[in-house]
Structures are given as C-alpha cells and as structure tokens.
Design an enzyme around this catalytic site. Structure first.
Site, PDB file in Angstrom:
ATOM      1  N   ASP A 212       0.867  -1.194   0.000  1.00 37.28           N
ATOM      2  CA  ASP A 212       0.000   0.000   0.000  1.00 37.28           C
ATOM      3  C   ASP A 212       0.893   1.229   0.000  1.00 37.28           C
ATOM      4  O   ASP A 212       2.048   1.159   0.375  1.00 37.28           O
ATOM      5  CB  ASP A 212      -0.852   0.030   1.285  1.00 37.28           C
ATOM      6  CG  ASP A 212       0.013  -0.078   2.529  1.00 37.28           C
ATOM      7  OD1 ASP A 212       0.356  -1.211   2.905  1.00 37.28           O
ATOM      8  OD2 ASP A 212       0.408   0.963   3.106  1.00 37.28           O
ATOM      9  N   ASP A 214       1.366   4.337   2.148  1.00 36.46           N
ATOM     10  CA  ASP A 214       0.924   4.675   3.495  1.00 36.46           C
ATOM     11  C   ASP A 214      -0.034   5.873   3.409  1.00 36.46           C
ATOM     12  O   ASP A 214      -0.276   6.395   2.314  1.00 36.46           O
ATOM     13  CB  ASP A 214       2.163   4.952   4.364  1.00 36.46           C
ATOM     14  CG  ASP A 214       1.878   4.786   5.834  1.00 36.46           C
ATOM     15  OD1 ASP A 214       1.127   3.867   6.208  1.00 36.46           O
ATOM     16  OD2 ASP A 214       2.401   5.601   6.620  1.00 36.46           O
TER      17      ASP A 214
HETATM   18  N1  LIG Z   1       1.362   1.163   5.718  1.00 34.25           N
HETATM   19  C1  LIG Z   1       1.956   0.288   6.529  1.00 34.25           C
HETATM   20  N2  LIG Z   1       2.457   0.691   7.722  1.00 34.25           N
HETATM   21  C2  LIG Z   1       3.070  -0.186   8.536  1.00 34.25           C
HETATM   22  N3  LIG Z   1       3.212  -1.481   8.263  1.00 34.25           N
HETATM   23  C3  LIG Z   1       2.735  -1.923   7.109  1.00 34.25           C
HETATM   24  N4  LIG Z   1       2.730  -3.143   6.558  1.00 34.25           N
HETATM   25  C4  LIG Z   1       2.121  -3.065   5.378  1.00 34.25           C
HETATM   26  N5  LIG Z   1       1.697  -1.801   5.129  1.00 34.25           N
HETATM   27  C5  LIG Z   1       2.080  -1.064   6.188  1.00 34.25           C
END
Ligand SMILES: Nc1ncnc2[nH]cnc12
Ligand SMILES: CSC[C@H]1O[C@H](OP(=O)(O)O)[C@H](O)[C@@H]1O
Length: 295
Positions: A212, A214
């Site tokens: 993703d 963030d």
């Molecule tokens: N956005 C995210 N923040 C922290 N850990 C993750 N693992 C997968 N996506 C994440």
C-alpha cells in the site's frame, strides 16, 4: 585452503507467507531456546538440494502481533538450527510515489522507532556493542537483486525501512515526517530482528514487498488490512518465485562473509571475563559461543 561453509538458508516469512512451496524432505520441528518460545515450529527442508529453515514470523494463522513477537527466540532458534544467512520477507507500506503496491525493495538501511521490544541478547553480566552501521549483508542483497531482475520482478535496490511500533498504522503527520526523513518504506517488524541477526553473526537481508501507499498518499487516505491482504496475495506468489531462484545461488559453498557479518562479535564484548555472569553466558551459547568458547 580456508574451509568452505555449506550455507543453510533461514527464511522468515512475514504477513501472508506462512509456508514455503517446493520444499523437499519437509518437517516442522519445535526448537527450544533459552529466550523462550519462537513464533512457531520451524520448517526444515531442502530447496534444489540446499538446506533451508523457514519460520513464519507471526506464526501460522498470524496469532502474534509485531510488539509481542519474541525476536530473540526467533533468531536464536534459527542460529541453533544451523542457519548461516537470513532472508526476511516483509509486507511494507510505501513512502514514495515511485514505489507502488506490488513493488519489491531490497532495503539497505533501517530507522528503528520501536520502543517496546527486547533488542539485545547481551546485557548485565555480558555487555556487547556490535556495529549495525550497515545492517544488511550486501552479498545477500546482490543475490536477491540478481534473482529478482532475472525473474522480471519490479525491484529497487536500496532504501530505508522505517520500523514503527504499531500495531496501529501511522498518523498522516507521522507518515509525512518519515517521508521528510527520506525513508522509502514503513513496516513494524524488521527491528530488532536485523540487530539481533547481527549479534548472532548471521548475514541478513530483507525483501520489502509494498502492499500500500501509506496514509500520506491521496489515494490511500486510510490503510486497511483488507487492502493490504489483497496485494499481499499477489506479492506472496512473487516472493515464493524469488526464494526458489535465489536459494540455489546462496546455497553454493562459500568462504567467510566479505562484509564480516559472521565475525560481528570479534571485537564487541567489553565485559572482563571475571565479571561475566555464568548464567547469561550459558544463554548465549548458540548466539555467541564462537567467541565465548575461544576466550
Ligand atoms: N502502511 C503500513 N504501515 C506499517 N506497516 C505496514 N505493513 C504493510 N503496510 C504497512
Ligand atoms: C498485515 S499489514 C501489517 C503487518 O505486516 C508487516 O509484517 P511483516 O514484516 O511480518 O510482513 C508489518 O510490519 C505489520 O506487522
């Protein structure tokens, strides 16, 4: 002729990776450690004839969150199982537009923002300070990059993985701060894992698999587990192919690690022999036996 090492490849599977395909002579076995229970039994087997030991980081079925993982037991168990190098496979969020979901990053640095974890095998009664200036073994990084490019996977070599405590995902302000710090990806597990691997004199590298953007990203205002899991499933197939391609390369008999990962304790222990605690020394038998027995 210096003695050659027959590598044993440790594989730590992160979110979505709870088994390894194609492993021959496979057997799940419980490994006892003086640091408590590892996340699960370890899966022993061979890939293309190379000895491998797999550990699902969160346990099969994902019962254990990042802060409750017994990182010391996990690394000690792998060392006790004869592992010489660790490949960590991890789901991460991206902090950069050019690292979209589905992309793999062979990170070379970490920023450790965790605060609720045991971070060292050493302590009162045997104090040691290892260098983690370069926490990733470049030899493993080269092999992973070569294998990923050979498979045509979207991959970037180098990048900084910000390790947060979790289990909640970041706030937008945190996410933006980490971007300003120049970080590439964010996750919750690779520290203290990488530090402990160095203390245990094991070569270590991570393949950070982006699930993703963030929450800094306008398209991903909220990170959700379903969103992450959807991408994870596609990443897991690519990760399994990567493991199959890289293990035969890393399994070739080799000399000492050119980066010195396997000698990290040579000049690290500062406690005078007469001040060392015998009970702690006993717990350190797998991790530091090489240097303690020589003393
Ligand atoms: N956005 C995210 N923040 C922290 N850990 C993750 N693992 C997968 N996506 C994440
Ligand atoms: C399920 S998303 C959050 C979770 O995934 C990552 O774990 P791992 O490195 O074991 O793949 C991340 O760090 C979080 O623990």
């Amino acid at each position: 002729m210096p003695e050659l090492i027959e590598p044993v490849i440790g594989l730590i599977g992160g979110s979505g990776l709870y088994d390894i395909d194609g492993l021959e002579e496979r057997e799940w076995r419980r490994v006892f450690t003086p640091w408590g229970e590892p996340s699960d039994e370890l899966l022993f087997g061979r890939l293309a004839g190379v000895r491998c030991v797999f550990l699902p980081r969160h346990g099969r079925g994902h019962p254990t969150p990042p802060s409750a993982l017994n990182y010391r037991a996990n690394i000690d168990a792998l060392k006790r199982a004869g592992v010489t190098e660790i490949l960590s496979l991890s789901a991460v969020g991206s902090l950069r537009e050019d690292l979209p979901p589905g992309h793999f990053v062979i990170v070379d640095q970490f920023i450790d923002r965790t605060f609720a974890r045991e971070k060292s095998f050493f302590g009162t009664g045997c104090v040691a300070h290892v260098s983690v200036a370069h926490p990733v073994c470049p030899r493993l990084g080269d092999a992973l990059e070569g294998a990923a490019r050979g498979l045509g996977l979207p991959v970037t070599r180098g990048g900084t993985y910000l390790v947060m405590e979790g289990p909640q995902f970041s706030t937008k302000a945190e996410s933006e701060l980490y971007r300003q710090w120049g970080c590439s990806v964010i996750g919750m597990t690779n520290m203290p894992e990488a530090k402990l691997a160095r203390e245990a004199e094991l070569c270590y590298a991570t393949v950070a698999m982006v699930t993703d953007f963030d929450c800094w990203h306008p398209d991903h205002d909220h990170v959700t587990v379903d969103q992450v899991v959807k991408v994870l499933l596609g990443n897991a197939d690519k990760a399994k192919a990567l493991v199959k391609a890289v293990v035969p390369e890393l399994g070739k008999p080799r000399g000492l690690c050119p980066a010195g990962c396997d000698r990290a304790l040579d000049h690290a222990i500062i406690t005078a022999p007469e001040k060392r605690d015998p009970a702690l020394l006993q717990k350190l038998d797998a991790v530091a036996g090489r240097v303690l027995r020589a003393a």
